[in-house]
Design an enzyme around this catalytic site. Sequence first.
Site, PDB file in Angstrom:
ATOM      1  N   VAL A  14       0.800  90.477  55.825  1.00  0.00           N
ATOM      2  CA  VAL A  14       1.647  89.853  56.838  1.00  0.00           C
ATOM      3  C   VAL A  14       2.590  90.912  57.398  1.00  0.00           C
ATOM      4  O   VAL A  14       3.260  91.620  56.648  1.00  0.00           O
ATOM      5  CB  VAL A  14       2.429  88.672  56.240  1.00  0.00           C
ATOM      6  CG1 VAL A  14       3.511  88.189  57.203  1.00  0.00           C
ATOM      7  CG2 VAL A  14       1.474  87.537  55.887  1.00  0.00           C
ATOM      8  N   TRP A  39       9.988  98.774  36.700  1.00  0.00           N
ATOM      9  CA  TRP A  39       9.396  97.989  37.796  1.00  0.00           C
ATOM     10  C   TRP A  39       9.956  96.560  37.800  1.00  0.00           C
ATOM     11  O   TRP A  39       9.262  95.602  38.105  1.00  0.00           O
ATOM     12  CB  TRP A  39       7.867  97.951  37.721  1.00  0.00           C
ATOM     13  CG  TRP A  39       7.211  99.283  37.533  1.00  0.00           C
ATOM     14  CD1 TRP A  39       7.695 100.520  37.864  1.00  0.00           C
ATOM     15  CD2 TRP A  39       5.913  99.520  36.963  1.00  0.00           C
ATOM     16  NE1 TRP A  39       6.785 101.498  37.548  1.00  0.00           N
ATOM     17  CE2 TRP A  39       5.683 100.926  36.985  1.00  0.00           C
ATOM     18  CE3 TRP A  39       4.914  98.687  36.441  1.00  0.00           C
ATOM     19  CZ2 TRP A  39       4.519 101.496  36.499  1.00  0.00           C
ATOM     20  CZ3 TRP A  39       3.750  99.259  35.954  1.00  0.00           C
ATOM     21  CH2 TRP A  39       3.560 100.648  35.993  1.00  0.00           C
ATOM     22  N   HIS A  40      11.246  96.451  37.474  1.00  0.00           N
ATOM     23  CA  HIS A  40      11.917  95.149  37.451  1.00  0.00           C
ATOM     24  C   HIS A  40      12.860  95.007  38.660  1.00  0.00           C
ATOM     25  O   HIS A  40      13.951  94.468  38.550  1.00  0.00           O
ATOM     26  CB  HIS A  40      12.725  94.990  36.155  1.00  0.00           C
ATOM     27  CG  HIS A  40      11.898  94.990  34.913  1.00  0.00           C
ATOM     28  ND1 HIS A  40      12.453  95.070  33.650  1.00  0.00           N
ATOM     29  CD2 HIS A  40      10.554  94.914  34.724  1.00  0.00           C
ATOM     30  CE1 HIS A  40      11.481  95.053  32.741  1.00  0.00           C
ATOM     31  NE2 HIS A  40      10.316  94.960  33.375  1.00  0.00           N
ATOM     32  N   HIS A  76      11.987  91.336  30.501  1.00  0.00           N
ATOM     33  CA  HIS A  76      11.007  91.964  31.386  1.00  0.00           C
ATOM     34  C   HIS A  76      10.665  90.895  32.415  1.00  0.00           C
ATOM     35  O   HIS A  76      10.199  89.812  32.077  1.00  0.00           O
ATOM     36  CB  HIS A  76       9.793  92.439  30.578  1.00  0.00           C
ATOM     37  CG  HIS A  76      10.121  93.626  29.726  1.00  0.00           C
ATOM     38  ND1 HIS A  76       9.563  94.860  29.930  1.00  0.00           N
ATOM     39  CD2 HIS A  76      10.991  93.767  28.695  1.00  0.00           C
ATOM     40  CE1 HIS A  76      10.047  95.724  29.048  1.00  0.00           C
ATOM     41  NE2 HIS A  76      10.935  95.075  28.293  1.00  0.00           N
TER      42      HIS A  76
END
Length: 566
Positions: free
Chosen positions: A232, A497-498, A542
């Site tokens: 998108v 990657w949080h 996490h």
Amino acid sequence: MAEEVYDFIIVGAGPAGCTLASSLARTIAKPRILLLEAGSKNDDKSHRVVGKRWMTFQEESMNWGYKTTPQDGCDGRVLDYSRGKGLGGGSAINFGIYTVGARDDYESWAEIVGDEGFGWDQMQRRFKSLETFGLGGCGSEEGSKYGNPTAGDHGHEGALKVGFAKEWEMDLRPLMDCFEEAGLERNLDHNSGDPLGMGLCVHSAGDGVRSTAKDLLIDGPGNLVVITDTPVQRILFDGKRAVGVETRGNKFLASKEVILCAGSLDSPKILMHSGIGPASELNKFNIPIVHDIPAIGQGLKDHFFAPLLLSRSPETNDRNAFFKSEAAMTDAMTQWEEDGTGPWSKYGCQLTIGWFKSDTITSTEEFKALPKSTREFMNRETIPHYEVVAGFPIHLLFPGMLSDYSYTCLAVFLMNEQSVGEVRLQSSNPDDPLLFDPKILSHPFDQRAVIDMYRHLLEISKHPSFAKDSLATILGPKSESDDDILQFWKDNISSSWHMMGTVKMGRIGDRDVAVDSGFRVFGVEGLRVADMSVVPVLTNNHTQATAYVTGATCADVLIREYELDQ
């Protein structure tokens, strides 16, 4: 261009998007749902091997391959900022740690946004509805010493299989015993709402197979349409009402709402290219402004960690016999393909993990200088200051790093970081990623905290019960001085990657927010955001679990507002 009309369009098929789409589609009203995913179907079964989940982020087709800008706080280093691509999103490439966080995280969220629907009781109900919990190796009397959850704290009929591995590596129990002897209190279930203490890690896996958000779409009803390989580019507006989305060459229309679930790094990108964001940023690239929201792209936070790598006595483990034998690994893969069992369901499949408070950290001048509300939050009963993970199979993440697999990798993660970053446009092209600047270690508190918590990790490693089997330090600071520990962080820090907080939720009138507690974007109609970008608290876990429950919460809101279950 083809124009198809749906009731709801959901952008992004990660944990939040899949949860939301599945939940809405299965209501009594059966609205027509379109779930759009920029990546592919991710239907290769080999990417579900639970013991190989540490390597899937290396699959280029499943990872956007994002990087940070050069980080001043890390001597100019550029860090990996991996983001999942395809059905399942981040859950398809993450390391499979499934921890829900502290009950006080959610109580604080509810207070910040003024809505009890985000409190722990409601969130725990949603967590339970999503999962089927497996005891694995804790089903025996011996195993229950290390993990013993209360059945009432978990779900048993959800689409996501989570729990403990059935088989554990031979050094796991001795490590757990060492940690207890070193003074670390044991926690028999981190997902009870109180994560404090050392225990077995709950993983998003079951029966040797990793769970991903794609599992929520299995046996989806006919009113749920899923289209992959369709990025998108922008939201379509009629005045200030969102009426659909535009992709490369197509338009899809929504009669009710558009909901972005593209994550903290991509939802703000779609918003900005649609004319919603900081006017100063949009004007730089001549993007027509639909609504000026300065908070969009601000507030970026994350969890960061650093390792301690120690070689161990060979008799403490049997990893060399497996990982040095191509035949053994090949045979194990054959066994896994047959029934999900074998060595690939044991090695690297069960970690030990814990969250801790620190009187040392809270007595520092850097802590005392924090705002009163921050100090009060960090002193709440269930809020930790850092996390320790043991058994991290670092050789799977970095092939070739080690030739001897008799080692233990400990890692320590900073909780409640105070450095705040941002994401911003780099061009007017919606296909270009944003610039990601987490401003790592820019805050004095973070610099002080990482030194103190790493020093505790070193203390644990020197306890006699642990140290007796350690042979040498493979990776660690030059010394235990403040300067050397901090420099080690700068040289070795990694993102978990949080990423969260870039389209922050809050109360109407708050200066630093972009959506309300109903997930509605301020200043426009028919547009919501429901992913980690809206979460106002960097939850102590996490965060894949938080992403799932964010999607589930938005589903509850929409089901209630549109009376979809009546």
